[in-house]
Design a protein around this motif. Structure first.
Motif, short mmCIF file in Angstrom:
data_model
loop_
_atom_site.label_atom_id
_atom_site.label_comp_id
_atom_site.label_asym_id
_atom_site.label_seq_id
_atom_site.Cartn_x
_atom_site.Cartn_y
_atom_site.Cartn_z
N ASP A 179 0.71 -1.04 0.03
CA ASP A 179 -0.05 0.19 0.03
C ASP A 179 1.06 1.35 0.05
O ASP A 179 1.22 1.81 1.11
CB ASP A 179 -0.71 -0.09 1.14
N GLY A 180 1.27 1.74 -1.15
CA GLY A 180 2.37 3.01 -0.95
C GLY A 180 3.44 2.62 -0.84
O GLY A 180 4.06 1.75 -1.18
N ASP A 181 3.87 3.43 0.01
CA ASP A 181 5.07 3.24 0.75
C ASP A 181 5.28 2.24 1.88
O ASP A 181 6.36 1.91 2.54
CB ASP A 181 5.68 4.46 1.46
N GLY A 182 4.00 1.67 2.26
CA GLY A 182 3.96 0.65 3.31
C GLY A 182 3.18 -0.57 3.09
O GLY A 182 3.11 -0.78 1.87
N TYR A 183 2.45 -1.05 3.92
CA TYR A 183 1.60 -2.24 3.86
C TYR A 183 0.40 -2.07 4.65
O TYR A 183 0.46 -1.73 5.98
CB TYR A 183 2.17 -3.34 4.09
N LYS A 184 -0.69 -2.52 4.31
CA LYS A 184 -2.02 -2.85 5.08
C LYS A 184 -1.76 -4.39 5.60
O LYS A 184 -1.36 -5.31 4.58
CB LYS A 184 -3.13 -2.68 4.16
N LEU A 185 -2.56 -4.66 6.83
CA LEU A 185 -2.14 -5.73 7.58
C LEU A 185 -3.68 -6.18 7.51
O LEU A 185 -4.66 -5.62 7.92
CB LEU A 185 -1.58 -5.57 8.58
N LEU A 186 -4.09 -7.63 7.18
CA LEU A 186 -5.58 -8.11 7.44
C LEU A 186 -5.59 -9.41 8.13
O LEU A 186 -4.67 -10.18 7.83
CB LEU A 186 -5.95 -8.14 5.98
N ALA A 187 -6.08 -9.40 9.33
CA ALA A 187 -6.20 -10.90 9.85
C ALA A 187 -7.54 -11.04 10.21
O ALA A 187 -8.45 -10.01 10.37
CB ALA A 187 -5.41 -10.78 11.15
N MET A 188 -7.85 -12.42 10.95
CA MET A 188 -9.27 -12.52 11.12
C MET A 188 -9.02 -13.94 12.19
O MET A 188 -8.11 -14.49 12.03
CB MET A 188 -10.02 -13.11 10.08
N GLU A 189 -9.94 -13.77 13.32
CA GLU A 189 -9.94 -14.98 14.15
C GLU A 189 -11.43 -15.38 14.47
O GLU A 189 -12.18 -14.58 14.53
CB GLU A 189 -9.43 -14.46 15.43
N GLY A 190 -11.45 -16.71 14.31
CA GLY A 190 -12.73 -17.37 14.78
C GLY A 190 -12.65 -18.06 16.16
O GLY A 190 -11.60 -18.53 16.51
N PHE A 191 -13.69 -18.25 16.64
CA PHE A 191 -13.40 -18.75 18.40
C PHE A 191 -14.44 -19.92 18.43
O PHE A 191 -15.45 -20.15 17.73
CB PHE A 191 -14.14 -17.45 19.04
#
Length: 319
Positions: free
Chosen positions: A50-62
């Motif tokens: 994402d441009g000069d950096g990064y987006k982070l995406l995570a998910m947790e199920g319980f």
């Protein structure tokens, strides 16, 4: 009585958190074939340029039983464990969404109250989601978006680096499982300061890779980290920081609320320890990464192999 290391390893292998991680093998192959990824699956978050950096995406199920039996804490954990994934990648959180299914509004309200309490404590907004109050049982999944300029990745570990552990020992057991609660009664300011440590250390060039200690426990999480980087490690169990009145076996199975494995160059070890100490977080060098794809344990003059990745995988998420 002396603790037998081979007997300890045998019991750890039967721990339910390990079985849950083995389930990932069923989807690992399909993911690789369906969508080749230059930033491969197996890290704590998806890494999206994402441009000069990064987006982070995570998910947790319980686990449904956990959500049904302990709704407020499940809601809190929905936020907290996702923050842990973002921190492990050297990131800062932006926002959280959830998917909540339940069979009764009062129960669902307790889940949301736990999420709201964590959202306020960590100062991370809940910005949307999906709700269904006509389900046959309570179910919860939570996703998070974050960002980073200097990402940490399990795939970046190098042989010869020092293996360090950073864990908040200031907590208590949250029964019935091996959940170590170092968060719900802590100062919100202290929580936020602790979670900012990993991105600060990444930006300072003091750590090169990290992974949050998950329900697989410390040793199981380390195997997952080794799968990613294609390496092995030597782990000295005597050096692991442990709270008073907690046994080694309990602690190796624990989800510690705030707990991370770190890959650090030896010359940065003292600086990393000092940064965590300022936040009252225990941090210690507990081993080193090796070129051999095995996790070898050392304990009170005993030595044994915990996991041989040349013979069996755990998640199947490899480099």
């Amino acid at each position: 009585m002396n603790l037998s290391l081979p007997a300890l390893i045998e019991r750890l292998h039967t721990f339910s958190g390990i079985a849950h991680k083995r389930d990932i093998q069923q989807v690992a192959k399909q993911l690789r074939e369906a969508w080749p990824n230059p930033n491969p699956n197996g890290d704590d978050c998806a890494l999206i340029p994402d441009g000069d950096g990064y987006k982070l995406l995570a998910m947790e199920g319980f686990i449904n039983r956990f959500v049904a039996d302990d709704p407020w804490f499940a809601g809190w954990c929905g936020v907290m464990v996702n923050l842990s994934d973002i921190a492990a990648m050297g990131g800062r959180p932006l926002a959280v969404v959830n998917a909540l299914w339940d069979d009764a509004l009062p129960h669902a309200e307790q889940i949301l109250q736990g999420m709201a309490a964590a959202s306020r404590a960590y100062q991370v907004p809940i910005v949307g989601g999906h709700t269904n109050l006509r389900s046959d049982q309570p179910q919860l999944a939570v996703a998070i978006l974050g960002e980073t300029r200097i990402p940490l990745s399990s795939f970046a570990v190098q042989s010869g680096q020092t293996l360090m552990v950073a864990i908040n020992l200031q907590g208590r057991w949250h029964p019935p499982g091996y959940n170590w609660d170092a968060a719900t009664e802590a100062s919100p300011a202290a929580l936020r300061q602790a979670w900012s440590l990993l991105p600060e250390l990444a930006e300072a060039g003091l750590i090169h890779a990290a992974k949050d200690i998950s329900q697989a426990g410390l040793t199981g999480t380390l195997v997952m980290m080794l799968e990613s980087c294609g390496l092995g490690a030597e782990l000295d169990l005597d050096q692991i920081p442990i709270p008073p009145d907690v046994t080694l076996e309990q602690w190796l199975c624990a989800f510690p609320s705030f707990g991370f494995l770190l890959a650090v160059e030896e010359e940065h070890r003292e600086a990393v320890q000092q940064r965590f100490a300022r936040c009252d977080i225990a941090c210690a060098a507990v081993g080193r990464f090796t070129p051999h794809r095995k996790l070898d344990l050392h304990f009170r003059q005993q030595h044994a192999c915990y996991w041989d990745l040349t013979q069996q995988s755990l998640t199947g998420m490899t480099c």
